[in-house]
Write a protein that holds these residues in place. Structure first.
Motif, PDB file in Angstrom:
ATOM      1  N   ASP A   1       0.816  -1.215   0.000  1.00 37.52           N
ATOM      2  CA  ASP A   1       0.000   0.000   0.000  1.00 37.52           C
ATOM      3  C   ASP A   1       0.847   1.261   0.000  1.00 37.52           C
ATOM      4  O   ASP A   1       0.358   2.350   0.289  1.00 37.52           O
ATOM      5  CB  ASP A   1      -0.959   0.012   1.198  1.00 37.52           C
ATOM      6  CG  ASP A   1      -0.227  -0.030   2.545  1.00 37.52           C
ATOM      7  OD1 ASP A   1       1.024  -0.123   2.545  1.00 37.52           O
ATOM      8  OD2 ASP A   1      -0.905   0.017   3.586  1.00 37.52           O
ATOM      9  N   GLN A   2       2.127   1.126  -0.317  1.00 34.65           N
ATOM     10  CA  GLN A   2       3.038   2.264  -0.314  1.00 34.65           C
ATOM     11  C   GLN A   2       3.583   2.518  -1.717  1.00 34.65           C
ATOM     12  O   GLN A   2       3.961   1.585  -2.426  1.00 34.65           O
ATOM     13  CB  GLN A   2       4.208   2.034   0.650  1.00 34.65           C
ATOM     14  CG  GLN A   2       3.782   1.884   2.099  1.00 34.65           C
ATOM     15  CD  GLN A   2       4.977   1.722   3.020  1.00 34.65           C
ATOM     16  OE1 GLN A   2       6.114   1.637   2.575  1.00 34.65           O
ATOM     17  NE2 GLN A   2       4.721   1.681   4.311  1.00 34.65           N
ATOM     18  N   GLY A   3       3.626   3.778  -2.083  1.00 33.70           N
ATOM     19  CA  GLY A   3       4.162   4.139  -3.381  1.00 33.70           C
ATOM     20  C   GLY A   3       5.603   4.616  -3.290  1.00 33.70           C
ATOM     21  O   GLY A   3       6.078   5.036  -2.233  1.00 33.70           O
ATOM     22  N   ILE A   4       6.289   4.510  -4.397  1.00 29.09           N
ATOM     23  CA  ILE A   4       7.596   5.135  -4.587  1.00 29.09           C
ATOM     24  C   ILE A   4       7.363   6.189  -5.659  1.00 29.09           C
ATOM     25  O   ILE A   4       7.140   5.846  -6.823  1.00 29.09           O
ATOM     26  CB  ILE A   4       8.661   4.128  -5.037  1.00 29.09           C
ATOM     27  CG1 ILE A   4       8.856   3.034  -3.977  1.00 29.09           C
ATOM     28  CG2 ILE A   4       9.987   4.834  -5.326  1.00 29.09           C
ATOM     29  CD1 ILE A   4       9.761   1.892  -4.435  1.00 29.09           C
ATOM     30  N   SER A   5       7.353   7.436  -5.276  1.00 26.64           N
ATOM     31  CA  SER A   5       6.957   8.479  -6.211  1.00 26.64           C
ATOM     32  C   SER A   5       8.004   8.688  -7.296  1.00 26.64           C
ATOM     33  O   SER A   5       9.206   8.453  -7.089  1.00 26.64           O
ATOM     34  CB  SER A   5       6.697   9.793  -5.472  1.00 26.64           C
ATOM     35  OG  SER A   5       7.905  10.368  -5.028  1.00 26.64           O
ATOM     36  N   ALA A   6       7.524   9.149  -8.434  1.00 25.46           N
ATOM     37  CA  ALA A   6       8.438   9.480  -9.528  1.00 25.46           C
ATOM     38  C   ALA A   6       9.369  10.596  -9.106  1.00 25.46           C
ATOM     39  O   ALA A   6      10.543  10.637  -9.511  1.00 25.46           O
ATOM     40  CB  ALA A   6       7.644   9.877 -10.767  1.00 25.46           C
ATOM     41  N   ALA A   7       8.876  11.515  -8.260  1.00 27.85           N
ATOM     42  CA  ALA A   7       9.711  12.614  -7.787  1.00 27.85           C
ATOM     43  C   ALA A   7      10.847  12.091  -6.909  1.00 27.85           C
ATOM     44  O   ALA A   7      11.993  12.549  -7.015  1.00 27.85           O
ATOM     45  CB  ALA A   7       8.862  13.622  -7.006  1.00 27.85           C
ATOM     46  N   THR A   8      10.529  11.116  -6.045  1.00 31.76           N
ATOM     47  CA  THR A   8      11.570  10.502  -5.210  1.00 31.76           C
ATOM     48  C   THR A   8      12.617   9.823  -6.071  1.00 31.76           C
ATOM     49  O   THR A   8      13.827   9.961  -5.841  1.00 31.76           O
ATOM     50  CB  THR A   8      10.952   9.486  -4.241  1.00 31.76           C
ATOM     51  OG1 THR A   8      10.105  10.167  -3.305  1.00 31.76           O
ATOM     52  CG2 THR A   8      12.027   8.720  -3.472  1.00 31.76           C
ATOM     53  N   LEU A   9      12.153   9.083  -7.061  1.00 31.60           N
ATOM     54  CA  LEU A   9      13.090   8.395  -7.952  1.00 31.60           C
ATOM     55  C   LEU A   9      13.968   9.394  -8.684  1.00 31.60           C
ATOM     56  O   LEU A   9      15.194   9.209  -8.774  1.00 31.60           O
ATOM     57  CB  LEU A   9      12.324   7.527  -8.944  1.00 31.60           C
ATOM     58  CG  LEU A   9      13.174   6.795  -9.986  1.00 31.60           C
ATOM     59  CD1 LEU A   9      14.195   5.883  -9.332  1.00 31.60           C
ATOM     60  CD2 LEU A   9      12.274   6.004 -10.938  1.00 31.60           C
ATOM     61  N   THR A  10      13.376  10.454  -9.206  1.00 23.66           N
ATOM     62  CA  THR A  10      14.150  11.465  -9.930  1.00 23.66           C
ATOM     63  C   THR A  10      15.212  12.077  -9.030  1.00 23.66           C
ATOM     64  O   THR A  10      16.366  12.268  -9.440  1.00 23.66           O
ATOM     65  CB  THR A  10      13.221  12.568 -10.464  1.00 23.66           C
ATOM     66  OG1 THR A  10      12.320  11.992 -11.410  1.00 23.66           O
ATOM     67  CG2 THR A  10      14.022  13.668 -11.153  1.00 23.66           C
TER      68      THR A  10
END
Length: 231
Positions: free
Chosen positions: A41-50
């Protein structure tokens, strides 16, 4: 990252080739907007990855050519995302097996990895960068190592087997625990960033395209990816 540089050993001994022993979507429905991946139920945001990819690139550039990447820089997002997913899987392994790790234990495990790296005449930071791990995530690597050590102690009474067959059996047990944890998370990867390959220790590989196959149907020499959990 070439899979042949990943050395899978129960003690995650660091060598000059790798940090650690240092899919098509596996769940129905689209990945939520703005997410590079979803684990449970947890996301890894595209912003975090960037942000983490930028950290990796900055560390590589700061090395002034001293770091030899084990992957093309164009694949940095896949490499970094793979590490972020691996850490989530390792945390799930801990939760499923009643394992807790203190910050002090994680720091001690990281220090042990750094000492092993020095014996190979390389810094842990440079080794991390070479294998797609941004240096600011080294504390997470320490936790990764500490969780595995705790699980080994739980499985084998605190001692590593002395026989090769015993080591192989223990390693297989660890891979099974990892596979079950990954399966329970129903991991989804945004096709923009690739797809998950469950081959230990888990990779993010390019999304399949109709034009991605070799010309003339010649088989690729790379191992076939495991696009679904093999457990």
């Amino acid at each position: 990252m070439r899979r042949d540089v990943v050395v899978r050993r129960t003690s995650i001994i660091v060598t000059a080739g790798i940090l650690a022993v240092l899919a098509a979507l596996t769940a129905c429905g689209p990945v939520r907007m703005g997410q590079a991946a979803i684990t449970g139920d947890q996301g890894i945001s595209a912003a975090t990855l960037t942000n983490e990819v930028n950290n990796l690139k900055a560390a590589y550039q700061a090395g002034n050519g001293s770091v030899q990447l084990q992957f093309p820089m164009s694949q940095a997002p896949q490499q970094v995302l793979a590490w972020l997913v691996r850490f989530r899987i390792r945390d799930e392994m801990a939760a499923r097996n009643g394992i807790t790790v203190t910050p002090a234990e994680a720091q001690a495990a990281r220090a042990d990895l750094a000492a092993q790296a020095r014996r190979s005449n390389v810094t842990l930071k440079d080794l991390a960068v070479a294998n797609g791990l941004p240096p600011d995530l080294l504390p997470e690597l320490g936790r990764w190592q500490a969780i595995e050590g705790a699980l080994i102690r739980k499985l084998d009474g605190g001692r590593l087997p002395t026989s090769q067959s015993g080591l192989s059996a223990l390693n297989q047990n660890l891979e099974t625990f990892q596979c079950r944890a990954a399966k329970s998370l129903a991991i989804q990867v945004n096709p923009q960033f690739g797809r998950i390959d469950y081959t230990p220790p888990v990779f993010i590989i390019p999304a399949a395209t109709k034009l991605s196959g070799p010309p003339g149907g010649v088989p690729t020499p790379s191992p076939k990816p495991q696009l679904t959990p093999p457990c």
